[in-house]
Design an enzyme around this catalytic site. Structure first.
Site, short mmCIF file in Angstrom:
data_model
loop_
_atom_site.label_atom_id
_atom_site.label_comp_id
_atom_site.label_asym_id
_atom_site.label_seq_id
_atom_site.Cartn_x
_atom_site.Cartn_y
_atom_site.Cartn_z
N LYS A 127 -5.14 -0.93 -3.44
CA LYS A 127 -5.44 -0.93 -2.01
C LYS A 127 -4.28 -1.49 -1.18
O LYS A 127 -4.08 -1.09 -0.04
CB LYS A 127 -6.72 -1.73 -1.74
CG LYS A 127 -7.97 -1.18 -2.40
CD LYS A 127 -8.50 0.08 -1.73
CE LYS A 127 -9.79 0.57 -2.40
NZ LYS A 127 -10.22 1.88 -1.89
N GLU A 149 -13.42 -1.60 6.73
CA GLU A 149 -14.63 -1.61 5.91
C GLU A 149 -14.22 -2.01 4.50
O GLU A 149 -13.05 -1.87 4.14
CB GLU A 149 -15.27 -0.21 5.88
CG GLU A 149 -14.69 0.75 4.82
CD GLU A 149 -13.24 1.15 5.05
OE1 GLU A 149 -12.74 0.98 6.18
OE2 GLU A 149 -12.61 1.64 4.09
N SER A 416 -6.74 1.25 -11.47
CA SER A 416 -6.60 0.97 -10.04
C SER A 416 -6.73 -0.49 -9.66
O SER A 416 -6.23 -0.91 -8.63
CB SER A 416 -7.61 1.81 -9.26
OG SER A 416 -8.93 1.54 -9.71
C1 LIG Z 1 -10.11 -1.28 -7.98
C2 LIG Z 1 -10.66 -0.14 -7.19
N1 LIG Z 1 -10.50 1.11 -7.65
C3 LIG Z 1 -10.98 2.16 -6.98
C4 LIG Z 1 -11.68 2.03 -5.81
C5 LIG Z 1 -12.24 3.27 -5.17
O1 LIG Z 1 -11.52 3.68 -4.04
P1 LIG Z 1 -10.61 4.96 -4.06
O2 LIG Z 1 -11.42 6.10 -4.58
O3 LIG Z 1 -10.25 5.14 -2.63
O4 LIG Z 1 -9.43 4.70 -4.89
C6 LIG Z 1 -11.87 0.75 -5.28
C7 LIG Z 1 -12.60 0.56 -4.02
O5 LIG Z 1 -13.03 -0.47 -3.62
C8 LIG Z 1 -11.34 -0.37 -5.99
O6 LIG Z 1 -11.51 -1.61 -5.53
#
Ligand SMILES: Cc1ncc(COP(=O)(O)O)c(C=O)c1O
Lengths: 438, 257
Positions: A127, A149, A416
């Site tokens: 993020k 948000e 992620s």
């Molecule tokens: C670690 C992590 N991965 C993935 C996501 C999902 O978001 P996005 O699909 O935009 O990557 C989030 C959302 O809060 C997150 O904190």
């Protein structure tokens, strides 16, 4: 931008048959919905096939136009890109590592598995890439206040962090239920100087947090930038967020060329709104040999009604400023969704993903709570890496397909985020009491 | 003269908003008749939506009550059909775009036409996206209402040039709700509209008292009141009809003064 343009010439001929679903009645209306009138193409912006657009109240239109113009102006401005690049390197810790998960690879006995370590970024997830870009842009636009948000709290933490760094005011909207299941992140945001507003309308989760942040933006536009946290919403957000996240895929391509001298065979990521997924996919879209797989949250299962698997059970709709796929009923009421993962607990998906799916360029698969929790524990034990429960959805699907792929194949998973924030809720899921009170 | 034109031909128009199905479709139907008799010139009927992003807490709660009672778009059409068989009150439907698109825009506008609905107001379809709806509105003779806001600036000319029926002037920043003071930019906005096109302008968002209405009516051709009406419905529930009628009478008198 170029993506939208190329597709514009194509989409009058595209007709989409929504996927059949059991839990939700798919699109029941006329075909007109799926074909854009020719004269429309000049006005509507940010299209990915039929998806995208700018479906917001008039009150927000000039703010979106101002944002788009600022972005167009700064995205190739050397001062801006140099400053952002410096922040990404020296503050966020980029490039993130591409790690060969040898134990996991041997254990599963199939494709060679690499993890793209977005969990090692400052604040613990991908993020921060988007937030640093948007905060810097907001600052150039003369804004002094950031609102956002958040679902899991990772985007809220990243936004609060950028606001602290850049000396901006910060207010975060978070579903009340999420403030409870991600209490640690609420306190982190407050430590960073942000004000957290628990949202107690609707399902009290990410969707409602977006509603409330949008309402707040209409109340106070002139000094405020809304830092949308995923590749969703009205144009230009899906494009801006993707551009700030596409560094993930660009790095993977370069790093894998160094390590293996070739492209990966499979690239996969979890999909909530779709920002980490579009970030790692984007640089591979034109490389047709690379399979792109998005893993969405099936919750208790796609047939249970307690699910957030938008691509699997959803149908085309218009919500949160965009045309895309949504979990909804036959009357277009947005369905309450569920996932153990607050970050994937969203009834829609970004329009670029909807477009990739319609074109057949990317696949989207459902992964249940149980599978994700098992993967969460598996990666912790096997590699000594505790993944975010969101990322664990991608790990889970990799565990399924890696053994079926040959050993000569290479699979890259976008990790992620890190799982510290989830430890308490996984313990609860397993019925383990954790009590830190002395 | 069309019903919509007639709404703006009896002095300053008073335009109350109610959410269909709050607290029940029977009460909604009664409210339409009674408000019309009490002096309402046009009635805005809201289709309840799960996520009304342009709405403040009062109308959000009304939408929740209506949805909890199981109201659907088809119920709204059926109710409007009954209304149309009995009286000639001008009616505009307020709906978010998703219930329209998911129902099928063509089918939605066709059913609006059959049910005698005069206009639709769709707050999350701005000028740039209006072709999502406009071709189907035209095909079925439904007027698509354009909105302008205090942030619209130069956009007002572009929007006004193509506006039909009347222009909905959002008089203050933020979402619907009751406010103490209302931005007095309304006069300026309306001047900008009239410079481009001779079309009625109705002012809405945040108006609740007769004094506010009278003050703003000087600038516009009509006054739209949502949350203040819905609040009375919320307070009195099944017994709200008389109270709402009384409020409508006072408001119409205030702006006619
Ligand atoms: C670690 C992590 N991965 C993935 C996501 C999902 O978001 P996005 O699909 O935009 O990557 C989030 C959302 O809060 C997150 O904190």
């Amino acid at each position: 931008m170029s993506v939208c343009k190329n597709e514009r010439t194509v989409f009058p001929s595209i007709r989409v048959a929504p996927q059949k679903s059991k839990a939700f009645v798919p699109y029941a209306g006329d075909e007109s919905f799926f074909i854009l009138p020719k004269e429309w193409i000049g006005l509507s912006k940010g299209r990915f096939g039929i998806h995208g657009g700018q479906y917001v109240p008039e009150i927000l239109m000039n703010a979106l136009i101002e944002l788009e113009q600022a972005y167009e102006r700064y995205k190739n401005d050397p001062d801006f890109t140099t400053e952002l690049d410096d922040l990404l390197r020296n503050y966020a810790g980029r490039p993130s590592m591409l790690y060969y998960a040898e134990k996991m690879t041997k254990d599963l006995g199939g494709a060679k598995i690499y993890l793209k370590r977005e969990d090692l970024n400052h604040t613990g997830s991908h993020k921060i890439n988007n937030v640093l870009g948007q905060a810097l842009l907001a600052k150039r636009m003369g804004k002094t206040r950031l609102i956002a948000e958040t679902g899991a709290g990772q985007h809220g933490v990243a936004t609060a962090t950028a606001a602290a760094l850049m000396g901006m005011e910060c207010e975060i909207f978070m579903g009340k239920e999420d403030t409870e299941r991600q209490a640690l992140n609420v306190y982190r945001m407050e430590l960073l100087g942000a004000k957290v507003h628990p949202v107690s309308t609707g399902t009290q989760t990410l969707k409602d947090a977006v509603n409330e942040a949008m309402r707040e933006w209409t109340r106070r536009i002139s000094d405020t930038h809304y830092v949308l946290g995923s590749a969703v919403g009205p144009h230009p957000f899906p494009t801006i967020v993707r551009d700030f996240q596409k560094i993930i895929g660009q790095e993977v391509k370069r790093q894998l060329a160094e390590k293996e001298g070739r492209l990966p065979d499979v690239v996969m990521a979890c999909v909530g709104g779709g920002s980490n997924a579009i970030g790692i996919f984007h640089d591979f879209i034109d490389d047709e040999s690379v399979r792109l797989i998005g893993c969405e949250a099936a919750g208790r299962g796609i047939d249970t009604g307690s699910t957030a698997a938008t691509m699997t059970i959803g149908s085309v709709g218009i919500f949160h400023g965009m045309k895309s796929y949504f979990c909804q009923d036959e009357y277009g009421q947005i369905a309450p969704v569920y996932s153990i993962s607050a970050g994937l607990d969203y009834p829609g998906v970004g329009p670029e993903h909807a477009g990739l799916r319609d074109r057949g360029r990317a696949e989207y698969v459902p992964v249940t709570d149980d599978e994700a929790v098992e993967a969460f524990e598996y990666l912790s034990r096997t590699e000594g890496i505790i993944p975010a429960i969101e990322s664990a959805h991608a790990v889970a699907y990799a565990m399924k397909i890696a053994p079926e792929l040959g050993r000569d194949k290479i699979l890259v998973i976008c990790l992620s985020g890190r799982g510290d924030k989830d430890v308490a809720s996984i313990a609860r899921y397993r019925g383990v009491q954790i009590n830190e009170q002395a | 003269m069309s019903r919509l034109e007639r709404a703006f031909s009896r002095g300053k128009a008073f335009i109350p908003f109610i959410t269909a199905g709050d607290p029940s479709m029977t009460v909604t139907e009664q409210l339409i008749y009674t408000m019309y008799e009490a002096g309402a010139d046009l009635i805005e009927v809201g289709i309840p939506f799960s996520d009304p992003v342009a709405e403040g807490p009062v109308i959000q709660a009304a939408d929740e009550r209506a949805l909890a009672s199981g109201v659907t778009v088809d119920d709204v059409f059926a109710m409007m059909q009954r209304v149309r068989n009995k009286c000639d009150v001008p009616v505009a439907l307020m709906t978010y775009v998703n219930p329209v698109a998911t129902y099928g825009t063509d089918r939605f506008m066709m059913n609006c036409s059959k049910a005698g609905i005069d206009a639709v107001i769709v707050p999350d379809v701005p000028f740039e996206e209006r072709d999502e709806l406009l071709p189907y509105c035209r095909k079925h003779g439904i007027t698509l209402i354009s909105m302008i806001a205090p942030t619209s600036g130069e956009r007002i000319r572009m929007i006004a040039a193509e506006a039909e029926g009347f222009v909905y002037c959002v008089s203050s920043l933020g979402v619907t709700g009751i406010r103490e003071r209302i931005g007095y930019e309304a006069g300026e906005m309306i001047k900008a509209v009239k410079a481009v096109k001779d079309i009625p302008c109705a002012i809405g968002f945040g108006i609740s008292t007769p004094e506010q209405a009278a003050e703003l009516a000087v600038w516009g051709d009509g006054i739209i009141v949502g949350s203040a009406v819905v609040k009375i419905v919320e307070e009195y529930g099944e017994n709200c009809v008389g109270h709402v009628a009384e409020y409508v009478r006072r408001m119409k008198a205030a702006i006619s003064g």
